[in-house]
Structure formats: structure tokens, C-alpha cells
Write a protein that holds these residues in place. Structure first.
Motif, mmCIF file in Angstrom:
data_model
loop_
_atom_site.group_PDB
_atom_site.id
_atom_site.type_symbol
_atom_site.label_atom_id
_atom_site.label_comp_id
_atom_site.label_asym_id
_atom_site.label_seq_id
_atom_site.Cartn_x
_atom_site.Cartn_y
_atom_site.Cartn_z
ATOM 1 N N LEU A 26 0.799 -1.224 0.000
ATOM 2 C CA LEU A 26 0.000 0.000 0.000
ATOM 3 C C LEU A 26 0.833 1.276 0.000
ATOM 4 N N PRO A 27 1.984 1.336 0.706
ATOM 5 C CA PRO A 27 2.794 2.561 0.606
ATOM 6 C C PRO A 27 3.224 2.877 -0.827
ATOM 7 N N LEU A 28 3.467 1.842 -1.629
ATOM 8 C CA LEU A 28 3.841 2.069 -3.025
ATOM 9 C C LEU A 28 2.689 2.706 -3.791
ATOM 10 N N PHE A 29 1.475 2.227 -3.525
ATOM 11 C CA PHE A 29 0.315 2.798 -4.203
ATOM 12 C C PHE A 29 0.106 4.244 -3.777
ATOM 13 N N TYR B 132 0.001 7.367 -6.213
ATOM 14 C CA TYR B 132 -1.310 7.989 -6.437
ATOM 15 C C TYR B 132 -1.806 8.642 -5.143
ATOM 16 N N PRO B 133 -1.194 9.737 -4.730
ATOM 17 C CA PRO B 133 -1.545 10.345 -3.436
ATOM 18 C C PRO B 133 -2.959 10.917 -3.384
ATOM 19 N N ASP B 134 -3.586 11.161 -4.548
ATOM 20 C CA ASP B 134 -4.930 11.744 -4.552
ATOM 21 C C ASP B 134 -6.031 10.696 -4.507
ATOM 22 N N ILE B 135 -5.655 9.421 -4.434
ATOM 23 C CA ILE B 135 -6.660 8.350 -4.329
ATOM 24 C C ILE B 135 -6.621 7.792 -2.914
ATOM 25 N N HIS C 95 -16.905 2.149 -14.007
ATOM 26 C CA HIS C 95 -15.725 2.366 -13.180
ATOM 27 C C HIS C 95 -15.311 3.832 -13.232
ATOM 28 N N SER C 96 -15.006 4.382 -12.060
ATOM 29 C CA SER C 96 -14.422 5.717 -12.005
ATOM 30 C C SER C 96 -12.972 5.630 -12.436
ATOM 31 N N GLN C 97 -12.367 6.786 -12.699
ATOM 32 C CA GLN C 97 -10.951 6.814 -13.070
ATOM 33 C C GLN C 97 -10.093 6.228 -11.950
ATOM 34 N N ALA C 98 -10.469 6.523 -10.691
ATOM 35 C CA ALA C 98 -9.710 6.000 -9.557
ATOM 36 C C ALA C 98 -9.818 4.481 -9.485
ATOM 37 N N TRP D 180 -3.120 -0.958 -11.362
ATOM 38 C CA TRP D 180 -1.961 -1.090 -10.473
ATOM 39 C C TRP D 180 -1.943 -2.460 -9.811
ATOM 40 N N LEU D 181 -3.092 -2.916 -9.321
ATOM 41 C CA LEU D 181 -3.168 -4.190 -8.619
ATOM 42 C C LEU D 181 -2.795 -5.345 -9.543
ATOM 43 N N ARG D 182 -3.320 -5.319 -10.760
ATOM 44 C CA ARG D 182 -3.025 -6.400 -11.696
ATOM 45 C C ARG D 182 -1.553 -6.408 -12.097
#
Length: 307
Positions: free
Chosen positions: A113-116, A120-123, A272-275, A282-284
Motif C-alpha cells: 500500500l505505501p507504493l500505491f 497515487y496520493p490523490d486516491i 468504473h471511475s478513473q480511480a 496497479w493491482l493487476r
């Protein structure tokens, strides 16, 4: 009633007074006088043509009409508040809600999660854990990450990682295990999926003894029991690399069996939203990288065995 004619001040005053069952309490919350709240509620009642409260000698009680109106308003105001909270520092923060089976959350997702967040700090991710039982619509989730065969009704499911299960136990138990048949003398911890041990013994080429161990609804809890010496657990070993790496758990046998996969689930036909798309991509990508690393480790182990 047209939106332009909605008595918003009266609705707000009623909702606060209904929660407190007090005009005084509502006034303190809204930072207005008790008389102002009473006036706003009275005006709303006149507009609607109904009584929303029964005035009692020592407080208020909701009328039948008030009881019908309160949950609708509370939900609406909560939604507005949640959305406004997403405007912070002059930017709009997207929110993605994910229900995750606990094993995957603690063993794979949380360390990444820290990598995400860095990328993407705005999500804003909102993570809730479960024991693989989840209802996307009822639980208000954008996604679920769960374990199984991927055939959940009404959902689109993307495979993430294989679930390769193998026995794991405390070091002192592992020291007396030389062959899978030695497990007959041990307490075998198991999940609510009753056929997992049977399938592992078949993959190991041994007869499966009667399973009489403790039954768990969470691999995380079962692994904790194994660390404390309660028995031998059949675990998705890739989700417990920290415990295996630290020596808290030992994998006494190389044999594994795939009894399912971890999947990313989303409601079918959900826009789906952009987020959401960003998180899914990212997850995939992270899962593909992890799966390739696991495959390389398995290849090395197989080459060492053949050598």
C-alpha cells in the motif's frame, strides 16, 4: 416539490433535532438558538402539512411521518458530508473502497500500500477485511479481493495470484516430520474448505488420514495457531512469506496444491471511475510481477530437486 423550493434550512434543523430529540441539542450543534431551530421545524411542518414531532413535557418524540423522513435525510446529509470531505487542500480526493479477504490483505496487499499511496496520493483507499464472504452491493464496495474459483454471480472477476497450499508449522513440530505420512501423528489444522488436506495428500502421493483438528474460518488465525504450536496448518504459503522467512513457521514439505486463486471482483455492468481503473491496473500489474517471482522460485526449487 421542485429542488429550487426545497426548505433546506428546515430539513437540516429537523434532522439535527430528530437525532437529539431536542431543539436545544440541535441548536448547540447548529450554533443557533433553540428558538431558531423550533421556528425552522415549524416552517417545515407547515410546508409539508404534517407534524414531524410530538411535543412532550420533557422533550420530543418523532411522529410517524418524522420517523419516515429521518433516515432519508440522515443518509443524504452523510453522503454530502463524505463528498465534501474529499475536497482537501484545493484538490478532489478520489475514494476506492475494497473488501479484502484477510489472508491476502495481511500477507500481500498491506505491505504494498505505501507504493500505491506514493504513486497515487490523490486516491484514498478504504480497506475492509473479511473471511471471504462479501456482498459488493450490500457492503457498498467498489471491489472485492477474494479466494475461490472466480464464479461469483453478478460479478466480473480477474485472476490475481494462485493459491498454492502447503503444510506449515512451528520449528519443533517440523523437526519430527520426515515424510508426509508422519503427519498422521500430528494435529492437522484446517479451514472450512473441507477437501484441502485431502487434495494436498493426493498431490503428495500419500493417503489422507481422518482430519480431526481445529477448524478455522481464517488462514491468518490458523497460521497464528500454528506459530504457537497448536498443530500443522495447510496454508497459502506465498501469503506467509514473512513468517516463513523469520523462522516462525517452517514449510516441511515442498509439495503444494492449488485449491483456488485470489481474484479481483467488481459488480457486472458497474461504471468504473478513473480511480477504480487506476487501482485495478496497479493491482493487476503488481500481481503479475509477484506471480512471475513465485514462478521463478518454483522453477529454481524444481531444478534443485532434479539436480
Amino acid at each position: 416539490m421542485k429542488r429550487s423550493h426545497l426548505p433546506l434550512n428546515g430539513l437540516r434543523a429537523f434532522e439535527a433535532a430528530a437525532r437529539h430529540l431536542s431543539f436545544t441539542g440541535a441548536g448547540l450543534e447548529l450554533r443557533v438558538t433553540q428558538a431558531a431551530v423550533s421556528h425552522q421545524v415549524k416552517g417545515l411542518e407547515e410546508v409539508l402539512g404534517v407534524r414531524l414531532f410530538r411535543r412532550l413535557p420533557h422533550g420530543l418524540a418523532l411522529s410517524e411521518e418524522g420517523e419516515a423522513l429521518l433516515p432519508v435525510l440522515s443518509d443524504a446529509f452523510n453522503r454530502i458530508s463524505v463528498t465534501l470531505d474529499r475536497f482537501e487542500g484545493g484538490r478532489f480526493h478520489d475514494i476506492v473502497t475494497v473488501g479484502v479477504v484477510g489472508t491476502f490483505a495481511s500477507g500481500w496487499l498491506i505491505p504494498r500500500l505505501p507504493l500505491f499511496h506514493q504513486a497515487y496520493p490523490d486516491i484514498e483507499l478504504r480497506i475492509s477485511t473479511n473471511n471471504n464472504r462479501v456482498n459488493l452491493a450490500a457492503d457498498g464496495l467498489d471491489f472485492a479481493i477474494r479466494f475461490g474459483d472466480g464464479s461469483w454471480q453478478g460479478t466480473d472477476n480477474t485472476p490475481l495470484l494462485p493459491g498454492s497450499f502447503s503444510p506449515a508449522c512451528a520449528p519443533d513440530i517440523a523437526a519430527r516430520l520426515r515424510d508426509p505420512s508422519d503427519l498422521v501423528r500430528e494435529t492437522l489444522l484446517c479451514s472450512y474448505r473441507e477437501d484441502e488436506w485431502l487434495r494436498w495428500f493426493e498431490a503428495a502421493g500419500r493417503h489422507c488420514p481422518p482430519i480431526k483438528g481445529i477448524v478455522f474460518d481464517s488462514s491468518v488465525t490458523m497460521a497464528n495457531a500454528a506459530v504457537q504450536g497448536a498443530g500443522v496448518a495447510l496454508l497459502p504459503v506465498s501469503m506467509f512469506s514473512r513468517e516463513l522467512g523469520s523462522g516462525q513457521l517452517v514449510q516441511p514439505f515442498a509439495s503444494t496444491v492449488d485449491v483456488g486463486r485470489y481474484w479481483l471482483s467488481a459488480r457486472r455492468r458497474r461504471q468504473h471511475s478513473q480511480a477504480m481503473t487506476t487501482f485495478s491496473d496497479w493491482l493487476r500489474a503488481e500481481a503479475t510481477q509477484s506471480a512471475n517471482a513465485l514462478a521463478a522460485v518454483d522453477h529454481q526449487r524444481l531444478a534443485g530437486h532434479e539436480g
